[in-house]
Design a protein around this motif. Structure first.
Motif: not given
Length: 199
Positions: A88-94
């Motif tokens: 989820a945190m990686f997704f937020s970077i996008i």
């Protein structure tokens, strides 16, 4: 503060900024606060929709994603309890990247508009043109008299585009923070744990 909690704070801040940007851009379509007789009488940069698309619509998506990170309950994959949080945190970077693009677009459009000055009615030839060049009117207020209409168009133009410029800059900074926060959350996981592990 947890990475998810920090992201939620960013999301809460981005929502009102996006709404203000949207409204500023709408007001720019009404030079001096009045409807224009023709669309051609409106400053070109208002039609680029930097506040509506860039700092507005494109900022809503990252803000909603950031708001949801605190309550993300994806708590497991491949036997790793924090895997869902990391994803989820990686997704937020996008989405933070999308926000950076939108805010950057709004910032650039606003900077160009401020430098170019407003399109206004010039009494000498009774047409709507751009009477200012290279930002010269910013340091010489006496030049403003070249615009005979709409009333207070220079102040209107400068105020709204300056607000969009500042909001765009703030949004760039906030989305930049989320890129860093998202990287930390992706690498180290949410410091608050997962599956009810605390706030």
């Amino acid at each position: 503060m947890c990475s998810g909690g920090f992201a939620k704070c960013l999301g809460i801040t981005l929502i009102p900024l996006a709404i203000i940007s949207f409204l500023c851009n709408i007001l720019l379509l009404f030079p001096g606060g009045k409807p224009a007789e023709k669309n051609e009488d409106i400053t070109d940069e208002a039609w680029f929709f930097g506040g509506i698309l860039g700092s507005g619509v494109l900022m809503i998506f990252p803000a909603l994603v950031f708001l949801g990170l605190k309550n993300n309950d994806c708590c497991g994959c491949c036997g790793n309890e924090s895997c869902g949080k990391r994803f989820a945190m990686f997704f937020s970077i996008i989405f933070a990247g999308v926000g950076l693009l939108g805010a950057g677009y709004s910032f650039i459009v606003s900077a160009v508009a401020i430098n170019r000055g407003p399109k206004c009615l010039v009494a000498s030839n009774n047409t709507y043109i751009y009477p200012f060049h290279g930002g010269d009117y910013l340091s010489n207020k006496t030049l403003w008299s070249e615009c005979s209409g709409p009333e207070d168009i220079v102040t209107w133009h400068l105020t709204l585009f300056s607000m969009l410029l500042i909001i765009g800059l703030v949004q760039v900074v906030l989305c930049g923070f989320q890129v860093i926060n998202g990287l930390i959350g992706t690498i180290f996981g949410d410091c608050c744990g997962c599956c009810g592990g605390g706030d």
